[in-house]
Write an enzyme that holds these catalytic residues in place. Structure first.
Site, short mmCIF file in Angstrom:
data_model
loop_
_atom_site.label_atom_id
_atom_site.label_comp_id
_atom_site.label_asym_id
_atom_site.label_seq_id
_atom_site.Cartn_x
_atom_site.Cartn_y
_atom_site.Cartn_z
N ASP A 57 56.50 28.03 21.90
CA ASP A 57 56.47 28.02 23.36
C ASP A 57 57.90 27.97 23.89
O ASP A 57 58.71 27.16 23.41
CB ASP A 57 55.68 26.82 23.87
CG ASP A 57 55.26 26.99 25.32
OD1 ASP A 57 56.16 27.09 26.19
OD2 ASP A 57 54.05 27.03 25.59
N ILE A 83 49.92 35.52 33.25
CA ILE A 83 49.83 36.76 34.02
C ILE A 83 48.60 36.87 34.93
O ILE A 83 48.46 37.84 35.66
CB ILE A 83 49.82 37.99 33.08
CG1 ILE A 83 48.65 37.91 32.10
CG2 ILE A 83 51.15 38.10 32.34
CD1 ILE A 83 48.41 39.17 31.31
N TYR A 147 51.42 33.38 41.16
CA TYR A 147 51.93 34.26 40.10
C TYR A 147 53.08 35.10 40.64
O TYR A 147 54.17 35.15 40.04
CB TYR A 147 50.80 35.16 39.59
CG TYR A 147 51.27 36.28 38.70
CD1 TYR A 147 51.91 36.03 37.50
CD2 TYR A 147 51.07 37.62 39.07
CE1 TYR A 147 52.34 37.06 36.67
CE2 TYR A 147 51.50 38.66 38.25
CZ TYR A 147 52.13 38.38 37.06
OH TYR A 147 52.57 39.41 36.25
N ILE A 206 32.91 45.64 41.01
CA ILE A 206 34.12 45.84 41.82
C ILE A 206 34.22 44.69 42.82
O ILE A 206 33.28 44.41 43.56
CB ILE A 206 34.05 47.18 42.58
CG1 ILE A 206 34.05 48.36 41.59
CG2 ILE A 206 35.21 47.30 43.57
CD1 ILE A 206 33.85 49.71 42.27
#
Length: 321
Positions: A57, A83, A147, A206
């Site tokens: 890490d 991410i 993020y 979706i």
């Protein structure tokens, strides 16, 4: 060269490693395996240019210092990151420490040896594209998720080391990347998830109305772009985009992948506030400075990705999501 790739067993990382090995460099990989698998590197383990794969890490500063003390690197590709946009909204601290704080620790080691760093950022730092000229490097940014905020903070740290210390550094912002070795579960990209569901005979879900668009970049094109950014010193201290210059709505993408074989459903968005309505890349800077252009069309890329996902169906672990 001696090259370090953080996150090198991840989806894009393993393609970057493959390109560097093919180019004849000696490659060291570090990864904490939080979002990847050592299996992704299977085809390279017998190659003499793959020097080391270490489970580590980046927040472990002592191990990081030892690594840089043991080996003099010429170049570092920094791809390791948390991410997932949705995860960053639910747990911002993990994303911030993995994406910003860990980048600072790595920068400190690179600074000691003047190791050039290529920082993998994301198109998610941008506000929406407002026309068909697309988003270039001077377009407005908008941290619509922790993020994106963590990536912008890390970008600024990387560039500050160029201006303050003369550290060779470049920030790359690839648009939505897809292709073989991408996860097909919750942390995967929309293309991989759609293809997986189609092959399993499941509906394609979706989020929202599906009119949002994405500029989808095939992973080998992305890896070539990232590697070239490390080779080229003309763009040190700069930000460079990569994409195809074409966007496709999620509705149209679903129809292309479903091929009328499975139903398409619309479901409520989990975090609509983080959605970017139009993502379209202007990659003229990459074209002019790196002589880079994408080679793989969306149709060809989907075909290659589908073939790969189909080939993994016998590996049960691959489909944990």
């Amino acid at each position: 060269m001696n090259v370090l790739v953080t996150g090198g067993s991840g989806f894009i990382g393993r393609w970057v490693v493959g390109r560097l090995i093919r180019d004849g460099h000696k490659v060291w990989v570090i990864d904490n395996l939080a979002n990847s698998s050592l299996e992704n590197l299977n085809e390279f383990f017998d190659n003499e240019n793959l020097q080391m794969v270490k489970i580590m890490d980046l927040k472990d500063r002592e191990s990081l210092e030892d690594l840089f003390r043991d080996t003099h690197f010429d170049l570092c590709y920094h791809l390791a990151a948390s991410i997932n946009v949705q995860d960053s909204i639910d747990d911002p601290e993990t994303t911030f420490t993995n994406d910003t704080v860990a980048t600072f620790y790595l920068l400190e080691e690179c600074r000691k040896q003047q190791v050039k760093i290529v920082f993998m950022s994301t198109c998610m730092v941008y506000a929406r594209a407002h026309d068909d000229q697309g988003i270039d490097e001077l377009s407005p940014i908008k941290p619509a998720s922790p993020y994106a905020g963590a990536k912008i903070a890390a970008e600024n740290m990387v560039l500050s080391y160029f201006f303050a210390y003369g550290l060779p550094a470049v920030v790359v912002r690839p648009f939505n990347t897809y292709g073989p070795f991408q996860k097909t579960g919750g942390e995967g990209g929309v293309v991989a998830i759609f293809i997986h569901n189609k092959l399993k005979g499941q509906p394609l879900n979706i989020y929202g109305d599906g009119t949002q668009t994405r500029d989808l970049l095939y992973v080998e094109d992305c890896a070539d772009f990232v590697v070239e950014a490390g080779y080229n010193d003309q763009i040190n201290g700069e930000i460079v985009n990569a994409g195809t210059g074409k966007d496709i709505s999620i509705n149209a993408l679903a129809e292309l992948i479903a091929d009328k074989q499975v139903p398409i459903l619309h479901i409520p968005h989990i975090h609509p506030q983080s959605e970017i309505q139009k993502l379209l890349c202007n990659f003229q800077k990459a074209e002019k400075t790196l002589f880079w252009t994408p080679n793989v069309s969306i149709e060809e890329g989907i075909k290659r990705t589908e073939k790969w996902i189909q080939s993994t169906f016998h590996k049960k672990d691959h489909f944990k999501s």
